[in-house]
Scaffold this motif. Structure first.
Motif, PDB file in Angstrom:
ATOM      1  N   LEU A   1       0.731  -1.234   0.022  1.00 39.84           N
ATOM      2  CA  LEU A   1      -0.067  -0.017  -0.086  1.00 39.84           C
ATOM      3  C   LEU A   1       0.839   1.248   0.041  1.00 39.84           C
ATOM      4  N   LEU A   2       1.910   1.079   0.551  1.00 39.60           N
ATOM      5  CA  LEU A   2       3.015   2.364   0.540  1.00 39.60           C
ATOM      6  C   LEU A   2       3.517   2.638  -0.874  1.00 39.60           C
ATOM      7  N   HIS A   3       3.408   1.604  -1.764  1.00 43.76           N
ATOM      8  CA  HIS A   3       3.786   1.653  -3.125  1.00 43.76           C
ATOM      9  C   HIS A   3       2.690   2.221  -3.603  1.00 43.76           C
ATOM     10  N   VAL A   4       1.504   2.021  -3.279  1.00 44.53           N
ATOM     11  CA  VAL A   4       0.207   2.507  -4.019  1.00 44.53           C
ATOM     12  C   VAL A   4       0.495   4.225  -3.789  1.00 44.53           C
ATOM     13  N   VAL A   5       0.699   4.689  -2.604  1.00 42.40           N
ATOM     14  CA  VAL A   5       0.742   6.060  -2.235  1.00 42.40           C
ATOM     15  C   VAL A   5       1.908   6.870  -3.313  1.00 42.40           C
ATOM     16  N   THR A   6       2.801   5.973  -3.487  1.00 35.04           N
ATOM     17  CA  THR A   6       4.101   6.629  -4.248  1.00 35.04           C
ATOM     18  C   THR A   6       4.028   6.280  -5.929  1.00 35.04           C
ATOM     19  N   ASP A   7       3.083   5.590  -6.127  1.00 33.20           N
ATOM     20  CA  ASP A   7       2.991   5.104  -7.558  1.00 33.20           C
ATOM     21  C   ASP A   7       2.967   6.297  -8.596  1.00 33.20           C
ATOM     22  N   TRP A   8       3.309   6.145  -9.751  1.00 31.86           N
ATOM     23  CA  TRP A   8       3.503   7.070 -10.714  1.00 31.86           C
ATOM     24  C   TRP A   8       2.043   7.577 -11.155  1.00 31.86           C
ATOM     25  N   PRO A   9       1.722   8.826 -11.296  1.00 30.82           N
ATOM     26  CA  PRO A   9       2.685  10.216 -11.243  1.00 30.82           C
ATOM     27  C   PRO A   9       2.957  10.587  -9.460  1.00 30.82           C
ATOM     28  N   GLY A  10       2.318   9.891  -8.702  1.00 34.07           N
ATOM     29  CA  GLY A  10       2.467  10.446  -7.439  1.00 34.07           C
ATOM     30  C   GLY A  10       1.662  11.740  -7.131  1.00 34.07           C
ATOM     31  N   HIS A  11       2.212  12.258  -6.102  1.00 33.16           N
ATOM     32  CA  HIS A  11       1.528  13.756  -5.909  1.00 33.16           C
ATOM     33  C   HIS A  11       0.054  13.454  -5.663  1.00 33.16           C
ATOM     34  N   PHE A  12      -0.412  12.405  -4.902  1.00 30.42           N
ATOM     35  CA  PHE A  12      -1.737  12.481  -4.656  1.00 30.42           C
ATOM     36  C   PHE A  12      -2.072  13.425  -3.436  1.00 30.42           C
ATOM     37  N   PRO A  13      -3.586  13.752  -3.272  1.00 31.42           N
ATOM     38  CA  PRO A  13      -3.914  14.368  -1.991  1.00 31.42           C
ATOM     39  C   PRO A  13      -3.497  13.851  -0.642  1.00 31.42           C
ATOM     40  N   ASN A  14      -3.069  14.801   0.169  1.00 32.34           N
ATOM     41  CA  ASN A  14      -2.939  14.089   1.692  1.00 32.34           C
ATOM     42  C   ASN A  14      -1.817  13.096   1.699  1.00 32.34           C
ATOM     43  N   SER A  15      -0.949  12.957   0.780  1.00 37.80           N
ATOM     44  CA  SER A  15      -0.342  11.860   0.668  1.00 37.80           C
ATOM     45  C   SER A  15       0.785  11.675   1.968  1.00 37.80           C
ATOM     46  N   SER A  16       1.197  12.593   2.338  1.00 38.14           N
ATOM     47  CA  SER A  16       1.931  12.686   3.797  1.00 38.14           C
ATOM     48  C   SER A  16       1.311  12.016   4.879  1.00 38.14           C
ATOM     49  N   ALA A  17      -0.136  12.449   5.024  1.00 41.70           N
ATOM     50  CA  ALA A  17      -1.034  11.891   6.131  1.00 41.70           C
ATOM     51  C   ALA A  17      -1.044  10.483   5.626  1.00 41.70           C
ATOM     52  N   THR A  18      -1.152  10.102   4.555  1.00 38.96           N
ATOM     53  CA  THR A  18      -1.675   8.800   4.147  1.00 38.96           C
ATOM     54  C   THR A  18      -0.461   7.803   4.532  1.00 38.96           C
ATOM     55  N   VAL A  19       0.759   8.251   4.246  1.00 43.65           N
ATOM     56  CA  VAL A  19       1.918   7.467   4.651  1.00 43.65           C
ATOM     57  C   VAL A  19       1.974   7.304   6.302  1.00 43.65           C
ATOM     58  N   GLY A  20       1.619   8.287   7.152  1.00 45.91           N
ATOM     59  CA  GLY A  20       1.649   8.310   8.617  1.00 45.91           C
ATOM     60  C   GLY A  20       0.578   7.246   9.046  1.00 45.91           C
ATOM     61  N   VAL A  21      -0.596   7.305   8.354  1.00 40.95           N
ATOM     62  CA  VAL A  21      -1.758   6.368   8.634  1.00 40.95           C
ATOM     63  C   VAL A  21      -1.276   5.028   8.426  1.00 40.95           C
ATOM     64  N   LEU A  22      -0.863   4.574   7.482  1.00 39.72           N
ATOM     65  CA  LEU A  22      -0.290   3.360   6.931  1.00 39.72           C
ATOM     66  C   LEU A  22       0.784   2.867   7.588  1.00 39.72           C
ATOM     67  N   VAL A  23       1.596   3.606   8.306  1.00 38.03           N
ATOM     68  CA  VAL A  23       2.761   3.347   9.017  1.00 38.03           C
ATOM     69  C   VAL A  23       2.238   3.002  10.461  1.00 38.03           C
ATOM     70  N   GLU A  24       1.292   3.804  10.918  1.00 38.26           N
ATOM     71  CA  GLU A  24       0.705   3.637  12.195  1.00 38.26           C
ATOM     72  C   GLU A  24      -0.069   2.410  12.204  1.00 38.26           C
ATOM     73  N   PHE A  25      -0.459   1.869  11.201  1.00 41.13           N
ATOM     74  CA  PHE A  25      -1.270   0.654  11.280  1.00 41.13           C
ATOM     75  C   PHE A  25      -0.416  -0.745  10.799  1.00 41.13           C
ATOM     76  N   GLY A  26       0.863  -0.561  10.876  1.00 39.67           N
ATOM     77  CA  GLY A  26       1.897  -1.488  10.708  1.00 39.67           C
ATOM     78  C   GLY A  26       2.402  -1.653   9.279  1.00 39.67           C
ATOM     79  N   ALA A  27       2.174  -0.895   8.395  1.00 45.52           N
ATOM     80  CA  ALA A  27       2.956  -0.826   6.794  1.00 45.52           C
ATOM     81  C   ALA A  27       4.513  -0.930   7.129  1.00 45.52           C
ATOM     82  N   GLU A  28       5.241  -1.912   6.437  1.00 42.97           N
ATOM     83  CA  GLU A  28       6.731  -1.662   6.376  1.00 42.97           C
ATOM     84  C   GLU A  28       7.189  -0.670   5.436  1.00 42.97           C
ATOM     85  N   VAL A  29       7.947   0.343   5.992  1.00 43.05           N
ATOM     86  CA  VAL A  29       8.457   1.410   5.174  1.00 43.05           C
ATOM     87  C   VAL A  29       9.434   1.188   4.204  1.00 43.05           C
ATOM     88  N   ASN A  30      10.109  -0.006   4.348  1.00 39.77           N
ATOM     89  CA  ASN A  30      11.142  -0.388   3.318  1.00 39.77           C
ATOM     90  C   ASN A  30      10.766  -1.754   2.634  1.00 39.77           C
TER      91      ASN A  30
END
Length: 261
Positions: free
Chosen positions: A59-88
């Motif tokens: 799902l973190l790849h979905v946030v960063t998928d081309w062309p990127g720059h999706f709305p609220n993307s920084s907050a989205t990363v934070g939520v996914l990481v909070e729920f256990g997404a592996e950042v690497n």
């Protein structure tokens, strides 16, 4: 590791929430589906059997998928990481890029910063560009904002990075004996690499950096070297980058396009 098909109702809903920046819906889906943040999305040509997936993304790849720059993307990363997404976590397929590689390739500074703040490995290998780092991707794909931000955030630079980014002080320090990363640029063979200064000169032209190009040509770079990765000369690379002043200077030095050689 769990997998869901990309056309499953849940996959469609989570991708839509991510790429529209719908944080409330994203949180609701994650709460209702424990472990979803660590799930991988696969196509119908893959199997859900463990270890048999030809291609999958997180799902973190979905946030960063081309062309990127999706709305609220920084907050989205934070939520996914909070729920256990592996950042690497790695993409599986033709390469093993992390979400940070994808953010770099999309020139998405907001997501890039959020991933680094969450602990992303700035030196992770696996790029589609010669198995390199996110900085390699950013420079190769001319994603200059991302490239500069990665350097600001501590990415290791090689001479070719410094040349492409106009980091003249780093280039001068290299010739004064300072050590830079020895990482090779994309497509260059480690067994028989071309001259390092010539490669850096080509990269300076790729980045539209006239001062870097002048400095490197004065130190023995080959003016009309044809690159091994895309068949372009320094002049071709500068023209592709719309670096008008650099192109004019290269012409004055006798530079030629690949088609003229």
């Amino acid at each position: 590791m769990e997998f869901i098909y990309e056309d499953d109702t849940l996959a469609v809903a989570i991708v839509q929430a991510i790429q529209t920046g719908d944080i409330p819906s994203l949180k609701q889906l994650l709460v209702e589906n424990p472990g979803l943040a660590r799930t991988r999305i696969i196509g119908r040509n893959n199997s859900k059997e463990s270890g048999s997936c030809k291609m999958s993304r997180t799902l973190l790849h979905v946030v960063t998928d081309w062309p990127g720059h999706f709305p609220n993307s920084s907050a989205t990363v934070g939520v996914l990481v909070e729920f256990g997404a592996e950042v690497n976590a790695r993409f599986t397929g033709s390469n093993t890029e992390t979400p940070l590689h994808w953010a770099a390739s999309s020139d998405d500074i907001e997501v890039l910063d959020a991933l680094l703040d969450a602990g992303a490995d700035i030196e992770a290998p696996g790029a589609v560009i010669a198995d390199g780092t996110p900085l390699d991707d950013a420079v190769a794909f001319a994603q200059w904002r991302a490239a500069h931000r990665l350097v600001e955030r501590g990415a290791q630079i090689a001479l070719w990075h410094a040349a492409a980014l106009g980091q003249l002080a780093a280039i001068e320090a290299y010739f004064a004996g300072s050590t830079l990363s020895e990482r090779y640029p994309w497509g260059v063979s480690r067994s028989s690499p071309p001259d390092k200064i010539t490669v850096a000169f080509w990269c300076a032209c790729h980045g539209g950096q006239r001062r870097s190009a002048e400095y490197l040509l004065d130190r023995g770079a080959e003016l009309n070297w044809i690159s091994v990765w895309d068949g372009l000369t320094p002049l071709d690379a500068a023209q592709r980058s719309s670096a008008t002043d650099l192109v004019q200077w290269l012409h004055s030095q006798g530079a030629k396009s690949a088609g003229e050689l």
